[in-house]
Design an enzyme around this catalytic site. Structure first.
Site, PDB file in Angstrom:
ATOM      1  N   TRP A 139       0.890  -1.313  -0.257  1.00  0.00           N
ATOM      2  CA  TRP A 139      -0.153  -0.036  -0.024  1.00  0.00           C
ATOM      3  C   TRP A 139       0.758   1.097  -0.013  1.00  0.00           C
ATOM      4  CZ3 TRP A 139      -4.641  -1.074  -1.351  1.00  0.00           C
ATOM      5  CH2 TRP A 139      -5.571  -0.108  -1.132  1.00  0.00           C
ATOM      6  N   ASP A 195       0.070  11.056  -0.181  1.00  0.00           N
ATOM      7  CA  ASP A 195      -1.050  12.192   0.043  1.00  0.00           C
ATOM      8  C   ASP A 195      -2.395  11.555   0.171  1.00  0.00           C
ATOM      9  OD1 ASP A 195      -1.223  10.790  -2.549  1.00  0.00           O
ATOM     10  OD2 ASP A 195      -2.205  12.430  -3.354  1.00  0.00           O
ATOM     11  N   GLU A 198      -3.426   8.728  -1.860  1.00  0.00           N
ATOM     12  CA  GLU A 198      -2.729   7.450  -1.623  1.00  0.00           C
ATOM     13  C   GLU A 198      -1.762   7.072  -3.066  1.00  0.00           C
ATOM     14  OE1 GLU A 198      -6.053   4.623  -0.732  1.00  0.00           O
ATOM     15  OE2 GLU A 198      -5.088   4.742   1.121  1.00  0.00           O
ATOM     16  N   GLU A 199      -1.305   8.233  -3.407  1.00  0.00           N
ATOM     17  CA  GLU A 199      -0.546   7.880  -4.693  1.00  0.00           C
ATOM     18  C   GLU A 199       0.719   8.563  -4.910  1.00  0.00           C
ATOM     19  OE1 GLU A 199      -3.560   9.589  -7.603  1.00  0.00           O
ATOM     20  OE2 GLU A 199      -4.521   7.697  -7.659  1.00  0.00           O
ATOM     21  N   GLU A 423     -18.797   6.685  -4.992  1.00  0.00           N
ATOM     22  CA  GLU A 423     -17.474   7.505  -4.891  1.00  0.00           C
ATOM     23  C   GLU A 423     -17.703   8.552  -6.071  1.00  0.00           C
ATOM     24  OE1 GLU A 423     -13.281   6.042  -6.010  1.00  0.00           O
ATOM     25  OE2 GLU A 423     -13.093   6.255  -3.954  1.00  0.00           O
TER      26      GLU A 423
END
Ligand SMILES: *[C@@H]1O[C@H](CO)[C@@H](O)[C@H](O)[C@H]1NC(C)=O
Ligand SMILES: *[C@@H]1O[C@H](CO)[C@@H](O)[C@H](O)[C@H]1NC(C)=O
Ligand SMILES: *[C@@H]1O[C@H](CO)[C@@H](O)[C@H](O)[C@H]1NC(C)=O
Ligand SMILES: *[C@@H]1O[C@H](CO)[C@@H](O)[C@H](O)[C@H]1NC(C)=O
Ligand SMILES: *[C@@H]1O[C@H](CO)[C@@H](O)[C@H](O)[C@H]1NC(C)=O
Length: 579
Positions: A139, A195, A198-199, A423
């Site tokens: 992750w 960030d 998550e990238e 989303e």
């Protein structure tokens, strides 16, 4: 909390239709969003079977995508909305979920995970399994906004408890969780991390902004609870983060660059979300903290919104000054790169917050920086200060209100008839996609609707802050000695029963001058060893004692007092036994 009616605004006839359409949409969607949000909280949530009580799932979706996990960031943002609603007196029954959330976070913090243990970086772990075991797959970790956002949510509850004669619970249960998170933030804000999407592994505006807020309000919360030894450390690191925060601003292009890495334009919902989640209704239009009505945040918002006008089919044919569907960032390719409900609503919420402040201040400034934003509403508007008695103030605030409503209307247009919010909605046709029933989407409806009604969270101390002329990363962070002090770590081995805690007090201010009430709670992270690190005056002979507190009873360690002598600087450790 303040409630400011926007009654003085005078709405033109052509806008009444949209106004009432948005009002009725929110009147219907608000309750649906609340039900949807609560369904995703373990314990009693109807879509959260198998989820530990108080734990928020990101979405009930278990495949394509699998969001059936708990993220510290999402959960904290969701519970901040729940706690603000509870504190406003909207629904007393929410206290059950809030107390379960508090209890769950005390457990989650202690779970060792791929980012570390509670004392070696584990608080930066972004997500956990719903039974609170560690998620061990690959992750984007660590993510350093989570601890800050959790502290902010819990401080909002803690302040309510203090105001409602329950300082005991705030001190015994909320403070130990908040302190672990804030110690993490104070020690790690200047480290790289992923960030909020998550990238990107770099520094990120949203993360720095929420860290600043958490440290600032954390220092005030600690002071209220008599935990004064952490205050100077949190405050000096807050000042350092505020200084660093300024560096994200791009003065030539007029927007906040979301990340220091990542190789993108940096136009990103990250920055509008940061303004919302660090909104302080008493800070005016302060640009140093990028308040929603600050010239920098407004300019940045326009640049962000405009970056989606030509790339989404759903936005084609919409005039350059009308609302459009917005996503995370224009380069996004996740699920094909689509608008998101929560980012479109964030635009509206920032503007509602701005209106609340302009109305309260009774004036509105157009600066060289915010001029392009205001020119959307009056192409000949000039730089200046417009008092609420002026026609231009009325024109501009009415137009901004309608503009904000138009973003809600975009969400309304692409919300399915049952009101469920996924989303994303597709860029081509506005069809819901990616995870169904996203908890954060529902929370964003509730916070945007509250903002539209002039409701705000509490102030957190953003007013009148001064940015240092040059940035530093040092200071008396918790655990690192500052000038004239020695960072002393106290370890005491003490077995306790459930609910019993160990505290420290002693002969100097930093040890609360023998006050059993203000004694400082120790961390049981390495139970049966209880620990705390305190900055004590250098070159001093100091006496101290440990205390047990259980069920309202206080028990002192037997005489004699313990003693230590500090050196000239640096750090020291004392190892004691309860006897
Ligand atoms: C303080 O708050 C906690 C958490 O809600 C509750 O369990 C406790 O009963 C409260 N104590 C008092 C004295 O109200
Ligand atoms: C650490 O802080 C300094 C001073 O503000 C800044 O120049 C640097 O980019 C920061 N690094 C990270 C990773 O936050
Ligand atoms: C993130 O960046 C830091 C600093 O450059 C680096 O040490 C770390 O390995 C990176 N993490 C990942 C998962 O790429
Ligand atoms: C407008 O600007 C003036 C001077 O720059 C400042 O004193 C005032 O606080 C500002 N007002 C608002 C509403 O931002
Ligand atoms: C637009 O701004 C100009 C210049 O400040 C002003 O004269 C005009 O009245 C404004 N228009 C409206 C509709 O407020």
């Amino acid at each position: 909390m303040r409630f400011i009616l926007l009654t003085a605004l005078c709405f033109g006839a052509t806008t009444w239709a949209q106004l009432s359409a948005v009002t009725s949409f929110l009147a219907t969607e608000g309750p649906i969003a609340k039900v949807g949000l609560l369904a995703n909280i373990g314990g009693s949530g109807s879509k959260s079977a198998g989820v530990k009580a108080g734990i928020v799932i990101a979405s009930p979706s278990k495949s394509s995508p699998d969001y059936f996990y708990t993220w510290t960031r999402d959960s904290s943002l969701v519970f901040k909305a729940v706690i603000d609603s509870f504190v406003r007196g909207e629904d007393a029954s929410l206290r059950t979920q809030i107390d379960q959330y508090v209890a769950s976070q005390a457990v989650q913090q202690q779970v060792s995970n791929p980012s570390g243990t509670v004392s070696s970086g584990g608080l930066g772990e972004p997500k956990f399994n719903v039974d609170l075991s560690a998620f061990t797959g690959g992750w984007g970790r660590p993510q350093r906004d989570g601890p800050a956002l959790r502290a902010t949510a819990l401080i909002a509850y803690g302040n309510w408890l203090i105001a409602n004669s329950n300082t005991t619970f705030a001190l015994s249960t909320i403070w130990p969780i908040v302190k672990l998170d804030l110690d993490y933030v104070a020690s790690n804000w200047n480290q790289t991390g992923f960030d909020l999407w998550e990238e990107v592994n770099s520094s990120s505006f949203f993360t720095t902004a929420v860290q600043h807020r958490a440290l600032r309000e954390g220092a005030a919360f600690a002071t209220k609870l008599g935990q004064t030894s952490v205050v100077s450390g949190y405050t000096s690191q807050a000042t350092n983060t505020l200084c660093f925060l300024q560096s994200y601003w791009n003065p030539t292009a007029g927007y906040v660059t979301a990340n220091t890495g990542g190789g993108r334009s940096g136009k990103d919902a990250n920055t509008a979300l940061a303004s919302l989640h660090t909104f302080d209704p008493s800070a005016g239009c302060d640009a140093a903290t990028f308040q929603p009505c600050s010239d920098k945040a407004l300019s940045s918002l326009k640049v962000y919104v405009d970056s989606f006008r030509s790339i989404y089919t759903v936005n084609s044919g919409i005039a350059a000054t009308d609302a459009v569907a917005t996503g995370r960032y224009p380069e996004d390719s996740y699920y094909g790169g689509n608008p998101w409900y929560l980012t479109t609503l964030a635009v509206a919420e920032q503007l509602y917050d701005a209106l609340t402040v302009w109305k309260a201040q009774g004036s509105l400034n157009v600066t060289a920086v915010s001029l392009p934003f205001f020119q959307q509403f009056n192409s000949t508007i000039a730089v200046g200060t417009y008092p609420s008695t002026s026609a231009i103030f009325t024109t501009l605030t009415t137009a901004v209100y309608n503009f904000a409503d138009s973003f809600v209307a975009v969400v309304q247009k692409y919300t399915p008839s049952g009101g469920a919010l996924a989303e994303q909605y597709t860029r081509a046709a506005g069809v819901p996609t990616s995870a169904a029933d996203l908890t954060w989407s529902y929370a964003s409806v509730l916070t945007a609707a509250a903002a539209r009604n002039g409701l705000t969270g509490d102030s957190w101390g953003a007013k009148g802050l001064v940015v240092p002329s040059s940035c530093s990363t040092s200071g008396s962070g918790s655990g690192s000695g500052s000038s004239g002090t020695v960072a002393v770590t106290f370890n005491v081995v003490a077995t306790t029963v459930y609910g019993e805690n160990i505290y420290l007090t002693g002969s100097v201010d930093a040890l609360q001058n023998w006050s059993p009430t203000n004694a400082m709670i120790l961390s049981p992270a390495n139970y049966p060893t209880w620990s705390i690190t305190v900055n004590l005056p250098a070159n001093s002979a100091i006496q101290y004692k440990y205390i047990r507190k259980y069920n309202g009873a206080t028990t002192w360690l037997a005489d004699p007092n313990n003693q230590l002598s500090t050196g000239a600087s640096g750090a020291a450790t004392v190892n004691d036994q309860w006897r």
